[in-house]
Structures are given as C-alpha cells and as structure tokens.
Design a protein around this motif. Structure first.
Motif, mmCIF file in Angstrom:
data_model
loop_
_atom_site.group_PDB
_atom_site.id
_atom_site.type_symbol
_atom_site.label_atom_id
_atom_site.label_comp_id
_atom_site.label_asym_id
_atom_site.label_seq_id
_atom_site.Cartn_x
_atom_site.Cartn_y
_atom_site.Cartn_z
ATOM 1 N N UNK A 50 0.821 -1.210 0.000
ATOM 2 C CA UNK A 50 0.000 0.000 0.000
ATOM 3 C C UNK A 50 0.857 1.264 0.000
ATOM 4 N N UNK A 51 2.034 1.197 0.645
ATOM 5 C CA UNK A 51 2.859 2.395 0.807
ATOM 6 C C UNK A 51 3.868 2.594 -0.313
ATOM 7 N N UNK A 52 4.135 1.546 -1.092
ATOM 8 C CA UNK A 52 5.145 1.670 -2.157
ATOM 9 C C UNK A 52 4.724 2.734 -3.159
ATOM 10 N N UNK A 53 5.612 3.637 -3.443
ATOM 11 C CA UNK A 53 5.377 4.673 -4.441
ATOM 12 C C UNK A 53 6.611 4.780 -5.332
ATOM 13 N N UNK A 54 6.445 5.404 -6.485
ATOM 14 C CA UNK A 54 7.566 5.610 -7.402
ATOM 15 C C UNK A 54 8.248 6.924 -7.041
ATOM 16 N N UNK A 113 12.930 4.845 -0.700
ATOM 17 C CA UNK A 113 12.196 5.045 -1.935
ATOM 18 C C UNK A 113 12.787 4.217 -3.059
ATOM 19 N N UNK A 114 11.946 3.856 -4.028
ATOM 20 C CA UNK A 114 12.359 3.066 -5.186
ATOM 21 C C UNK A 114 11.548 3.512 -6.400
ATOM 22 N N UNK A 115 11.920 3.019 -7.577
ATOM 23 C CA UNK A 115 11.163 3.319 -8.794
ATOM 24 C C UNK A 115 11.543 2.299 -9.868
ATOM 25 N N UNK A 116 10.591 1.502 -10.319
ATOM 26 C CA UNK A 116 10.850 0.545 -11.392
ATOM 27 C C UNK A 116 11.287 1.275 -12.663
ATOM 28 N N UNK A 167 4.686 13.509 -3.922
ATOM 29 C CA UNK A 167 4.728 12.173 -4.514
ATOM 30 C C UNK A 167 3.561 11.334 -4.004
ATOM 31 N N UNK A 168 3.290 11.417 -2.685
ATOM 32 C CA UNK A 168 2.184 10.656 -2.119
ATOM 33 C C UNK A 168 0.866 11.080 -2.748
ATOM 34 N N UNK A 169 0.688 12.379 -2.935
ATOM 35 C CA UNK A 169 -0.537 12.875 -3.563
ATOM 36 C C UNK A 169 -0.644 12.359 -4.992
ATOM 37 N N UNK A 170 0.484 12.378 -5.710
ATOM 38 C CA UNK A 170 0.477 11.858 -7.072
ATOM 39 C C UNK A 170 0.178 10.372 -7.085
ATOM 40 N N UNK A 171 0.710 9.647 -6.084
ATOM 41 C CA UNK A 171 0.467 8.217 -6.011
ATOM 42 C C UNK A 171 -1.006 7.914 -5.774
#
Length: 280
Positions: free
Chosen positions: A9-13, A109-112, A152-156
């Motif tokens: 749920x918390x993972x974001x790019x 933080x991470x990003x595929x 970022x959270x808002x965008x997610x």
C-alpha cells in the motif's frame, strides 16, 4: 519492519532522492535480503546486486540513462537473468518486487525502470555473463524531502484512482464476467494487492479469472508495446510483480495455496494463460 500488505500500500515511485548515504543498518539488511535470492519461485536462476554509484561523476550518472528522469540517485537495485525459459520474466519481476517491497519496509524510496536505462552501462557494472540480460532496475534511497514526498504521495493517490475498476481486472467464471468484491470473499484483499501493483506505462496487463476455488492469472498483452523491448517481454515482467503481490497478500491473510501450471490450460478467451493459484 512493516508488513507486506503495508509495504504494498505504501510503495510509491520516487524519482528524487536526498544527496546522502543510506543508513548503514538499512543498507546491510537490504543487501543481505538480496544475497538470499538465487532462484525465482518458478525455478529460474537469478542474481541481484546492490550498486553503489555514490562516488561517480554527474557525467557517469548520465551514462546510466536515467539522468533527468531520476535525480539524486546514488544507489541501484539491479539483477541479471538468462531469458529463454518460459518463466524467466515472471521470476525476475517477482523477485525484484520482493526486494523493492523490502526497501519500502525500511523506509526507502524506489522506482521501477525498464525503459529509461542504459543497459550497456548496467551490463558492465553487473558483469553480465553469456546470455544474461537486465530487464529492469530500481534506484533506491531516501526521498529528497518531506515536502517533495508529500507531492509524490498525492500523485500516487491520483495514480491509484487511475487503476482499472476491480470488475475490469478480475472475472467470475469466465473472461469478461466481472467479479464482485462480495463474490471474491476473503480473497478480495489479495486481489486488491494485485490491483495496486506497478506496471510499465500503467498498462495493468494482468487479468484474473476466479473459477471455483482457483484463480487463473492471465495476460492481456499489448503486442506493439512489447515489441519495443526486443530481448524480453516487459508485460510478463509486470505479471511477475502481480504474482508477487497476490502471494504475499494471501500469505499474510492466512490463505494458504500455491502456483500451478494447469493442464489442459483453462479457457481464458483472448487472454494468455499464465499461472493458477490453487488454495491448499
């Protein structure tokens, strides 16, 4: 350490990272976790490395092919796999997502990244052997700042709202027949974990058909999109991520079972059959 469902749920790019080293404990724990992965759940040999680029110049960073899209990147999660086996992309996607969720649980933080990277540069750093390739990597680090993280959270959250509707991804008995949350029963949360999975260009290519107690995972492929990645199927990589989310969620929810290759393959209409989750 948070639970897998929380991490999903918390993972974001995250595309902007603080210019500071990782906490030593978090880095050691992440490297140990990566070192413990030598095969995917379907048997494909894999190897992963934590790449430390903190000492390289900005010009060298540009050679990674991510400069401009990713900023402040010092560290990368990268792996290598021999493509050719039927499940190679599935195994790679599954295992790199396991690592990414582990990093999420450590507050990182991470990003595929599958399209925006210079594979030749990463190949040198991974010392590729034979017919190994690097399907995807992820930067890893501390998000740039809380204000930026809030954006970022808002965008997610907006991106989650862009996810396809539950009944457009999950079917009851046959492809195209929407599955309701009520009919999904205790498995609804595991399917929601699949719905939350990241995918290349947010195409969400997974489809799941509930047939009796079984869940048949299928691919709705975009042939033109897959042809842009000449050495592997990026959407089978996405399916590996979805399989990871489903299994981790099911385990945490106390819903035992395992993946199977059902023969003869179930009827899936125009969808490509991938795997079946069969409850224990």
């Amino acid at each position: 350490m948070s639970s897998n469902l929380q991490n999903i749920k918390q993972r974001i790019s995250v595309r902007a990272y603080a210019d500071q080293p990782l906490p030593a404990g978090a880095r050691a724990e992440l490297e140990a976790f990566m070192a413990g992965i030598s095969h995917g759940p379907f048997g494909t040999p894999l190897r992963f490395r934590f790449l430390d680029e903190s000492g390289v110049s900005r010009a060298e960073q540009r050679r990674l092919g991510t400069y401009g899209m990713i900023t402040g990147d010092r560290y990368y999660l990268a792996g290598a796999v021999r493509i050719g086996g039927a499940d190679a992309e599935l195994d790679y996607g599954y295992c790199l997502e396991r690592i990414i969720l582990q990093a999420t649980g450590l507050g990182l933080g991470t990003c595929w990244l599958a399209g925006s990277l210079n594979r030749d540069t990463f190949a040198q750093k991974m010392a590729l052997q034979g017919n190994e390739i690097i399907p995807a990597v992820s930067p890893v680090g501390i998000p740039a700042e809380l204000k930026r993280l809030g954006i970022i959270l808002a965008q997610n959250l907006m991106q989650v709202r862009k996810r396809r509707e539950f009944g457009n991804l999950f079917f009851d008995g046959q492809a195209g027949q929407p599955l309701s949350l009520t009919a999904a029963g205790p498995w609804a949360a595991a399917l929601e974990a699949v719905r939350a999975a990241p995918s290349a260009s947010n195409k969400q290519p997974w489809r799941v058909i509930k047939s009796g107690p079984d869940f048949h995972v299928c691919l709705e492929a975009d042939p033109l999109y897959n042809r842009a990645f000449k050495s592997f199927s990026v959407q089978r990589l996405d399916i590996g991520i979805a399989l990871c989310h489903f299994e981790l969620a099911a385990s945490e929810l106390g819903l035992p079972g395992g993946w199977h290759d059902v023969q003869p393959q179930p009827a899936t209409g125009k969808l490509t059959y991938i795997k079946t989750w069969r409850p224990a």
